[in-house]
Write a protein that holds these residues in place. Sequence first.
Motif, short mmCIF file in Angstrom:
data_model
loop_
_atom_site.label_atom_id
_atom_site.label_comp_id
_atom_site.label_asym_id
_atom_site.label_seq_id
_atom_site.Cartn_x
_atom_site.Cartn_y
_atom_site.Cartn_z
N ILE A 1 25.27 -21.00 22.54
CA ILE A 1 24.77 -20.23 23.68
C ILE A 1 24.05 -18.97 23.21
O ILE A 1 23.05 -18.56 23.80
N THR A 2 24.54 -18.34 22.15
CA THR A 2 23.84 -17.17 21.62
C THR A 2 22.44 -17.55 21.17
O THR A 2 21.46 -16.82 21.40
N GLY A 3 22.30 -18.70 20.53
CA GLY A 3 20.97 -19.18 20.14
C GLY A 3 20.11 -19.47 21.36
O GLY A 3 18.90 -19.19 21.37
N MET A 4 20.71 -20.03 22.40
CA MET A 4 19.98 -20.31 23.62
C MET A 4 19.47 -19.01 24.24
O MET A 4 18.32 -18.92 24.69
N THR A 5 20.32 -17.99 24.26
CA THR A 5 19.93 -16.69 24.82
C THR A 5 18.73 -16.12 24.09
O THR A 5 17.77 -15.64 24.70
N ARG A 6 18.76 -16.16 22.77
CA ARG A 6 17.65 -15.61 21.98
C ARG A 6 16.36 -16.39 22.25
O ARG A 6 15.28 -15.80 22.40
N SER A 7 16.45 -17.69 22.30
CA SER A 7 15.26 -18.50 22.53
C SER A 7 14.68 -18.28 23.92
O SER A 7 13.46 -18.18 24.10
N LEU A 8 15.56 -18.21 24.93
CA LEU A 8 15.09 -17.96 26.29
C LEU A 8 14.43 -16.59 26.41
O LEU A 8 13.43 -16.44 27.12
N SER A 9 14.99 -15.60 25.73
CA SER A 9 14.41 -14.26 25.77
C SER A 9 12.99 -14.27 25.21
O SER A 9 12.07 -13.66 25.78
N LEU B 1 26.62 -7.88 37.61
CA LEU B 1 25.80 -7.33 38.69
C LEU B 1 24.87 -6.24 38.16
O LEU B 1 23.68 -6.19 38.51
N HIS B 2 25.40 -5.37 37.31
CA HIS B 2 24.58 -4.31 36.72
C HIS B 2 23.41 -4.91 35.93
O HIS B 2 22.26 -4.45 36.06
N MET B 3 23.68 -5.94 35.13
CA MET B 3 22.61 -6.57 34.36
C MET B 3 21.54 -7.14 35.27
O MET B 3 20.34 -7.03 35.01
N ALA B 4 21.96 -7.76 36.38
CA ALA B 4 21.01 -8.41 37.28
C ALA B 4 20.19 -7.41 38.07
O ALA B 4 19.06 -7.71 38.47
N GLU B 5 20.72 -6.23 38.33
CA GLU B 5 20.04 -5.26 39.18
C GLU B 5 19.14 -4.31 38.40
O GLU B 5 18.52 -3.43 39.00
N LEU B 6 19.05 -4.47 37.10
CA LEU B 6 18.13 -3.64 36.33
C LEU B 6 16.68 -3.92 36.76
O LEU B 6 16.36 -5.04 37.19
N PRO B 7 15.79 -2.94 36.64
CA PRO B 7 14.39 -3.19 36.96
C PRO B 7 13.79 -4.19 35.97
O PRO B 7 14.32 -4.35 34.86
N PRO B 8 12.70 -4.86 36.33
CA PRO B 8 12.15 -5.91 35.47
C PRO B 8 11.80 -5.46 34.06
O PRO B 8 11.83 -6.27 33.13
N GLU B 9 11.49 -4.18 33.88
CA GLU B 9 11.10 -3.70 32.56
C GLU B 9 12.29 -3.37 31.67
O GLU B 9 12.11 -2.97 30.51
N ALA B 10 13.52 -3.57 32.16
CA ALA B 10 14.73 -3.29 31.36
C ALA B 10 15.61 -4.52 31.30
O ALA B 10 15.69 -5.30 32.26
N ASN B 11 16.28 -4.70 30.16
CA ASN B 11 17.15 -5.86 29.99
C ASN B 11 18.32 -5.52 29.08
O ASN B 11 18.14 -4.87 28.05
N VAL B 12 19.51 -5.94 29.46
CA VAL B 12 20.64 -5.91 28.55
C VAL B 12 20.60 -7.20 27.75
O VAL B 12 20.84 -8.28 28.30
N GLN B 13 20.27 -7.11 26.48
CA GLN B 13 20.15 -8.32 25.66
C GLN B 13 21.51 -8.92 25.37
O GLN B 13 21.75 -10.12 25.56
N PHE B 14 22.43 -8.10 24.88
CA PHE B 14 23.80 -8.55 24.63
C PHE B 14 24.76 -7.44 25.05
O PHE B 14 24.54 -6.27 24.73
N MET B 15 25.79 -7.82 25.77
CA MET B 15 26.82 -6.87 26.18
C MET B 15 28.19 -7.46 25.84
O MET B 15 28.43 -8.65 26.04
#
Length: 244
Positions: A156-164, A217-231
């Motif tokens: 899943i970590t590999g999937m996350t990186r590829s999707l990003s 919820l916090h991750m989802a509500e970030l503005p489009p120009e911001a992303n939590v890559q890994f938490m």
Amino acid sequence: MKSIIVTGASSGIGRATAEAFLEQGWKVGLIARRGDRLAEIAAKNPAAIPLPVDVTDASGMQAAFDKFLDMTGRLDALFNNAGSFGPSASIDEVDLDDFDNVLNVNVRGMFIAAQLAFRQMREQSPQGGRIINNGSLSAHSPRDSSICYTTSKHAITGMTRSLSLDGRPHDIACGQIDIGNARTELVDDLNARALADDPNANLMPMMDVGDAARLVLHMAELPPEANVQFMTVMATKMPYIGRG
């Protein structure tokens, strides 16, 4: 009204997360096999849409996404959460069918959900959205006798990186939350197994599942120009950092 699909929404982290989004006014698609539990959530909030289906059923998942999108017209986020722990055993004691079952849910199921979400987010107007994968501390530091689950979560970590990477041109953000020992049915089951082996066993420290849900919820509500890559969020006293 923003919209999200949550897989594994019938219990544990998925249910707590779905309820957190509903409280904040999101339209929430609820995916899980246990339709009766999804109906319980939907009975309390008209913004909840029960979508009973097995995440490994590709055609069923397509139909569930189609139903949700017919009602919302858009998908803003996916919480890719459904998973299975599998047997607690060393590799020489694991039946190959059990290994296949864990990968089928934890990798194939999450792939199917991500694929459907990515396709919709790429095609909709305005383009974009956010995929949040539920990883695990096991993607970094496994517990003993967790070969099936740990293998799947590294995938899943590999999937996350590829999707990003693949999502950047289409304004599709992807992040991963690694949750350690939130009080869920899965963790309660692991504690029960430990007590069955040793009635005097020290049980795992746990955190409230609602704390993990608020972070999704916090991750989802970030503005489009911001992303939590890994938490990473975990019970404070978990032996994640340090030496024995």
